[in-house]
Structure formats: structure tokens, C-alpha cells
Design a protein around this motif. Structure first.
Motif, PDB file in Angstrom:
ATOM      1  N   THR A  37     -46.681 -13.430 -35.117  1.00  0.00           N
ATOM      2  CA  THR A  37     -45.466 -11.750 -35.466  1.00  0.00           C
ATOM      3  C   THR A  37     -45.129 -11.267 -34.265  1.00  0.00           C
ATOM      4  N   TRP A  38     -45.375 -11.135 -33.244  1.00  0.00           N
ATOM      5  CA  TRP A  38     -44.803 -11.159 -31.959  1.00  0.00           C
ATOM      6  C   TRP A  38     -43.835 -12.268 -30.731  1.00  0.00           C
ATOM      7  N   CYS A  66     -46.930  -8.851 -24.923  1.00  0.00           N
ATOM      8  CA  CYS A  66     -46.494  -9.838 -26.193  1.00  0.00           C
ATOM      9  C   CYS A  66     -45.697  -7.896 -26.220  1.00  0.00           C
ATOM     10  N   VAL A  67     -44.511  -8.076 -26.137  1.00  0.00           N
ATOM     11  CA  VAL A  67     -43.432  -6.763 -26.409  1.00  0.00           C
ATOM     12  C   VAL A  67     -44.239  -6.141 -27.888  1.00  0.00           C
ATOM     13  N   CYS A  68     -45.055  -6.158 -27.884  1.00  0.00           N
ATOM     14  CA  CYS A  68     -45.934  -5.664 -28.213  1.00  0.00           C
ATOM     15  C   CYS A  68     -47.100  -4.034 -27.349  1.00  0.00           C
ATOM     16  N   ASP A  69     -46.797  -4.894 -26.543  1.00  0.00           N
ATOM     17  CA  ASP A  69     -48.150  -3.815 -25.447  1.00  0.00           C
ATOM     18  C   ASP A  69     -46.549  -2.867 -24.037  1.00  0.00           C
ATOM     19  N   LEU A  70     -45.452  -3.938 -24.695  1.00  0.00           N
ATOM     20  CA  LEU A  70     -44.101  -3.327 -22.967  1.00  0.00           C
ATOM     21  C   LEU A  70     -43.970  -2.020 -24.089  1.00  0.00           C
ATOM     22  N   THR A  71     -43.170  -2.215 -25.522  1.00  0.00           N
ATOM     23  CA  THR A  71     -42.415  -0.572 -25.908  1.00  0.00           C
ATOM     24  C   THR A  71     -43.680   0.454 -25.828  1.00  0.00           C
ATOM     25  N   PRO A  72     -44.740   0.557 -25.411  1.00  0.00           N
ATOM     26  CA  PRO A  72     -45.472   1.595 -25.263  1.00  0.00           C
ATOM     27  C   PRO A  72     -45.115   2.406 -24.583  1.00  0.00           C
ATOM     28  N   ALA A  73     -44.994   1.745 -23.503  1.00  0.00           N
ATOM     29  CA  ALA A  73     -44.587   2.284 -22.097  1.00  0.00           C
ATOM     30  C   ALA A  73     -43.597   2.977 -21.507  1.00  0.00           C
ATOM     31  N   PHE A  74     -42.047   2.968 -22.576  1.00  0.00           N
ATOM     32  CA  PHE A  74     -41.042   3.572 -22.570  1.00  0.00           C
ATOM     33  C   PHE A  74     -41.153   4.722 -23.824  1.00  0.00           C
ATOM     34  N   ASP A  75     -40.397   4.892 -23.780  1.00  0.00           N
ATOM     35  CA  ASP A  75     -39.866   6.082 -24.959  1.00  0.00           C
ATOM     36  C   ASP A  75     -38.357   5.661 -24.752  1.00  0.00           C
ATOM     37  N   LEU A  76     -38.593   5.192 -25.598  1.00  0.00           N
ATOM     38  CA  LEU A  76     -37.589   3.839 -25.737  1.00  0.00           C
ATOM     39  C   LEU A  76     -37.291   3.226 -27.591  1.00  0.00           C
ATOM     40  N   SER A  77     -36.291   3.051 -27.688  1.00  0.00           N
ATOM     41  CA  SER A  77     -36.867   2.292 -29.408  1.00  0.00           C
ATOM     42  C   SER A  77     -36.724   0.261 -29.182  1.00  0.00           C
ATOM     43  N   GLN A  78     -38.047  -0.090 -30.262  1.00  0.00           N
ATOM     44  CA  GLN A  78     -38.080  -0.990 -30.048  1.00  0.00           C
ATOM     45  C   GLN A  78     -36.967  -1.966 -29.197  1.00  0.00           C
ATOM     46  N   PRO A  79     -35.683  -1.969 -30.551  1.00  0.00           N
ATOM     47  CA  PRO A  79     -34.055  -2.898 -30.657  1.00  0.00           C
ATOM     48  C   PRO A  79     -33.816  -2.524 -28.800  1.00  0.00           C
ATOM     49  N   THR A  80     -33.666  -0.704 -28.312  1.00  0.00           N
ATOM     50  CA  THR A  80     -33.383  -0.839 -27.014  1.00  0.00           C
ATOM     51  C   THR A  80     -33.889  -1.631 -26.132  1.00  0.00           C
ATOM     52  N   ILE A  81     -35.516  -2.105 -26.064  1.00  0.00           N
ATOM     53  CA  ILE A  81     -35.934  -2.720 -25.198  1.00  0.00           C
ATOM     54  C   ILE A  81     -35.790  -4.071 -25.642  1.00  0.00           C
ATOM     55  N   SER A  82     -36.365  -4.320 -26.979  1.00  0.00           N
ATOM     56  CA  SER A  82     -35.662  -6.023 -26.762  1.00  0.00           C
ATOM     57  C   SER A  82     -34.254  -6.132 -26.424  1.00  0.00           C
TER      58      SER A  82
END
Lengths: 133, 133
Positions: free
Chosen positions: B97-98, B62-78
């Protein structure tokens, strides 16, 4: 004596080979190192240069034989070759007027290993997600 | 229905597999195509995302599990995930939702094959050029 500017990948790995890419999350440091090598490959001129060098019978190519294949200046070609060399993908040796380039197969071997799935570990199904929806 | 934006590599090759990289000069068209995939890999955040997705038990994340590993915004991760998807390295599926991501091992298999030396063909010596000078 040639000046080596190798990117060293995974020298401290258990098997002395390769950082995991497909089997474990890559840490930040290794991701930085590995990304530089892939970035060097992420250009069509550099890929063509690499393939010309790697496929040459005898194992090395004079820069004078590379330049005519491109509609680019020799300094531009030399810059691309420098980036491949800095990434540890090729090495060079000056002999007389010309510089000769050759593949460093250790690096392509490492990248191949990094991208190879472990035996007996089908990571995912092959059908695209959503194909049946 | 997921929107596929695969980069198709070497579908017209004799063995239905891979463009030559180490055994023959790459033509311009294939170099352009292949460079896009390597360029997608030429970023440390994208490499870490790919390794997190590929190594996940169950095969998807889930993208929701990827984003917390980075000090980056969710749009950047996306955005990074979109580039990996456009390169044909991962696929995604929205459920509720995900969005869930998974590796497309066909592409990493192809890259591994492209970077693998043909059996019995030692392309060059392993000693660095100039090492004996």
C-alpha cells in the motif's frame, strides 16, 4: 559600516555550529531559516555570482566586474546580489563609485557541515531502491 | 523498478566529483543543474521531510509516517517528496500500500563537497567588510 542582514544558523547548537539536517528531524523554525539560505542558492544567476565572488583572487569583486558576465541589467544583478547578502552568503562594501562583494565563508562552511554525514554513519545503501527488482 | 530522475552533477569533472563553486566561476549549464537541487532544498517543508528521512534509523521511512508530522494534505506532502526525488536527494520504493523513502547520500555528499573550501585556502578574511570603518 556595512549593514549586516545575516541569517543566523544554529547559534544555540551544542557545538556552536550547525542545525542537524541528516541526523535528526529539523524543527520548523530552523527549517524556515535554513530554507531561506538554500532558496538564495536555488537560482543559476546567483550561483554564478557566488562562484565568481568566491573564486576571485584577492577575495573581493567589484560589481562592475560582475555585470558584464551576464546578459542582465545592473539593477537585476544588484537584486540577486542583495538576496545573496540577505542570506548571509556574501558581504559588500562601497568604496567610491563601486560596491565590492566578497564571500562570507562562515555560511558556506555551515552549509557544508549541515550536509556532511557524521563520520562512520553510512545512512543508507548506495544502490537505488528497486534496482534489484 | 523505480523511476530515477536524478540530476547528475559534475559527472565529467576531473575527479568525478563536483562542479567547482568556490574555486572557479560556474558555467551556465552547471549553474542551472545545481540551482535545481538547491531550489529543492529551499523550502522548509522539504527540508523537514529530508531530515526526517535522512535521520531515520534503518534508512527508510513510510510516507504514512511522514504525513502526520505536517498540517498538510497527503497530496501536498507527496508533491514535496516528488521534488526532492527529482532533485536526486531521495529515492522511493512502493511496497504494498505504501511508498517508502530514503536518502540518496551521494547527492548530499556532492553538495557538501561543492560547499567545502579547498584545504589551505582561506578565501577571505572573517571580519565583515567595513567593520573597521
Amino acid at each position: 559600516m556595512s549593514k549586516q542582514e545575516f541569517v543566523v544558523l544554529g547559534q544555540d547548537d551544542a557545538e556552536g555550529c550547525c542545525p542537524a539536517l541528516l541526523t535528526a528531524p529539523l524543527d520548523e523554525g530552523r527549517a524556515e531559516t535554513l530554507a531561506k539560505v538554500f532558496k538564495a542558492l536555488g537560482d543559476p544567476v546567483r550561483l554564478r555570482l557566488l562562484s565568481m565572488i568566491a573564486s576571485r583572487a584577492g577575495g573581493e569583486v567589484c560589481v562592475c566586474d560582475l555585470t558584464p558576465a551576464f546578459d542582465l541589467s545592473q539593477p537585476t544583478i544588484s537584486h540577486h546580489l542583495k538576496l545573496l547578502k540577505q542570506a548571509g552568503l556574501i558581504d559588500s562594501e562601497r568604496r567610491g563609485t563601486w560596491v565590492y562583494y566578497r564571500l562570507l565563508p562562515q555560511m558556506t562552511d555551515r552549509l557544508a557541515a549541515i550536509l556532511t554525514r557524521p563520520a562512520g554513519q553510512p545512512l543508507t545503501e548506495t544502490a537505488p531502491a528497486g534496482a534489484a527488482s
